[in-house]
Design a protein around this motif. Structure first.
Motif, PDB file in Angstrom:
ATOM      1  N   ASN A 111      22.828  57.605 -23.931  1.00 33.24           N
ATOM      2  CA  ASN A 111      22.332  57.195 -22.417  1.00 33.24           C
ATOM      3  C   ASN A 111      22.989  58.979 -21.477  1.00 33.24           C
ATOM      4  O   ASN A 111      22.643  59.153 -20.745  1.00 33.24           O
ATOM      5  CB  ASN A 111      22.643  56.098 -21.870  1.00 33.24           C
ATOM      6  N   PHE A 112      24.382  59.121 -21.949  1.00 37.66           N
ATOM      7  CA  PHE A 112      25.083  60.389 -20.785  1.00 37.66           C
ATOM      8  C   PHE A 112      24.100  61.580 -21.292  1.00 37.66           C
ATOM      9  O   PHE A 112      23.873  61.976 -20.412  1.00 37.66           O
ATOM     10  CB  PHE A 112      26.297  60.048 -21.743  1.00 37.66           C
ATOM     11  N   ALA A 113      23.754  61.786 -22.406  1.00 35.75           N
ATOM     12  CA  ALA A 113      23.540  63.129 -22.955  1.00 35.75           C
ATOM     13  C   ALA A 113      22.787  63.240 -22.179  1.00 35.75           C
ATOM     14  O   ALA A 113      22.100  64.422 -21.502  1.00 35.75           O
ATOM     15  CB  ALA A 113      23.105  63.334 -24.600  1.00 35.75           C
ATOM     16  N   LYS A 114      21.135  62.387 -22.212  1.00 38.25           N
ATOM     17  CA  LYS A 114      20.113  61.944 -22.019  1.00 38.25           C
ATOM     18  C   LYS A 114      19.822  62.655 -20.621  1.00 38.25           C
ATOM     19  O   LYS A 114      19.128  63.353 -19.394  1.00 38.25           O
ATOM     20  CB  LYS A 114      19.281  60.950 -21.881  1.00 38.25           C
ATOM     21  N   ARG A 115      20.474  61.738 -19.632  1.00 35.18           N
ATOM     22  CA  ARG A 115      20.892  61.875 -18.017  1.00 35.18           C
ATOM     23  C   ARG A 115      21.645  63.601 -17.708  1.00 35.18           C
ATOM     24  O   ARG A 115      20.921  64.119 -16.966  1.00 35.18           O
ATOM     25  CB  ARG A 115      21.936  61.271 -17.731  1.00 35.18           C
ATOM     26  N   SER A 118      15.663  69.891 -14.686  1.00 36.50           N
ATOM     27  CA  SER A 118      15.520  69.699 -13.680  1.00 36.50           C
ATOM     28  C   SER A 118      16.214  71.505 -12.787  1.00 36.50           C
ATOM     29  O   SER A 118      15.939  72.203 -11.622  1.00 36.50           O
ATOM     30  CB  SER A 118      16.408  68.928 -12.653  1.00 36.50           C
ATOM     31  N   TRP A 119      17.563  71.611 -12.496  1.00 37.03           N
ATOM     32  CA  TRP A 119      18.525  72.670 -12.363  1.00 37.03           C
ATOM     33  C   TRP A 119      17.527  73.846 -12.924  1.00 37.03           C
ATOM     34  O   TRP A 119      16.985  74.436 -11.688  1.00 37.03           O
ATOM     35  CB  TRP A 119      20.021  72.796 -12.795  1.00 37.03           C
ATOM     36  N   ILE A 120      16.886  73.900 -14.392  1.00 34.12           N
ATOM     37  CA  ILE A 120      16.529  75.427 -14.580  1.00 34.12           C
ATOM     38  C   ILE A 120      14.804  74.846 -14.400  1.00 34.12           C
ATOM     39  O   ILE A 120      14.843  76.338 -14.739  1.00 34.12           O
ATOM     40  CB  ILE A 120      16.578  76.187 -15.937  1.00 34.12           C
ATOM     41  N   ARG A 121      14.284  74.158 -13.687  1.00 38.17           N
ATOM     42  CA  ARG A 121      12.952  74.016 -13.974  1.00 38.17           C
ATOM     43  C   ARG A 121      11.912  74.055 -14.736  1.00 38.17           C
ATOM     44  O   ARG A 121      10.913  74.958 -14.745  1.00 38.17           O
ATOM     45  CB  ARG A 121      12.891  75.432 -12.542  1.00 38.17           C
ATOM     46  N   ASN A 165      12.013  67.002 -25.164  1.00 37.62           N
ATOM     47  CA  ASN A 165      12.140  65.928 -25.816  1.00 37.62           C
ATOM     48  C   ASN A 165      13.967  65.502 -26.528  1.00 37.62           C
ATOM     49  O   ASN A 165      14.555  65.961 -27.489  1.00 37.62           O
ATOM     50  CB  ASN A 165      11.259  65.850 -27.148  1.00 37.62           C
ATOM     51  N   THR A 166      14.158  64.605 -26.102  1.00 37.37           N
ATOM     52  CA  THR A 166      15.770  63.689 -26.423  1.00 37.37           C
ATOM     53  C   THR A 166      15.874  62.863 -27.202  1.00 37.37           C
ATOM     54  O   THR A 166      16.453  62.624 -27.950  1.00 37.37           O
ATOM     55  CB  THR A 166      16.702  62.819 -25.413  1.00 37.37           C
TER      56      THR A 166
END
Length: 133
Positions: free
Chosen positions: A26-30, A37-40, A45-46
């Motif tokens: 869950n930490f890695a997914k977040r 989001s940062w690199i748009r 797919n995690t």
């Protein structure tokens, strides 16, 4: 060799594996949500594996230079997640989402400045991902 426990030290939910530590926890997914989001780019797919992640990133409809930057960010993200996990296991520190994201942004910025043609990029432009390649 007897191991004390093989459950994920970050989430405690499942047995550790490379894919879990770097993608599925869950930490890695977040972290991946924040990075994409940062690199748009669309969320990665995690639920898959590391090879699929890198192939998906390579298939993005971006120019060669941007793909190289995205690849470098992905590799650094994985390395930073692995380091954060080790720091927690060995009692060095417990990382927050913000410290992991900041470490990824700063390390990739330094890498771009020292190992690429893009030496003129400013830290603020990189942190905002205001790049035109």
């Amino acid at each position: 060799m007897s191991l004390a426990g093989t459950t994920c030290k970050t989430c405690g939910a499942v047995e550790e594996s490379a894919a879990h530590i770097l993608l599925q926890c869950n930490f890695a997914k977040r972290v991946w949500e924040k990075i994409t989001s940062w690199i748009r780019i669309p969320m990665v797919n995690t639920d898959g594996n590391l090879k699929e992640l890198l192939l998906d990133l390579n298939d993005l409809n971006r120019g060669r230079r941007m793909k190289k930057a995205i690849h470098a960010i992905a590799i650094q993200s994985m390395w930073t997640l692995f380091r954060a996990r080790n720091q927690e296991i060995f009692g060095e520190r417990q990382n927050t989402m913000q410290t992991v994201i900041a470490a990824i942004k700063e390390t990739t910025f330094q890498g771009m400045r020292t190992r690429s043609k893009y030496k003129s990029i400013t830290q603020q432009d990189w942190w905002d991902f205001n790049v035109n390649w």
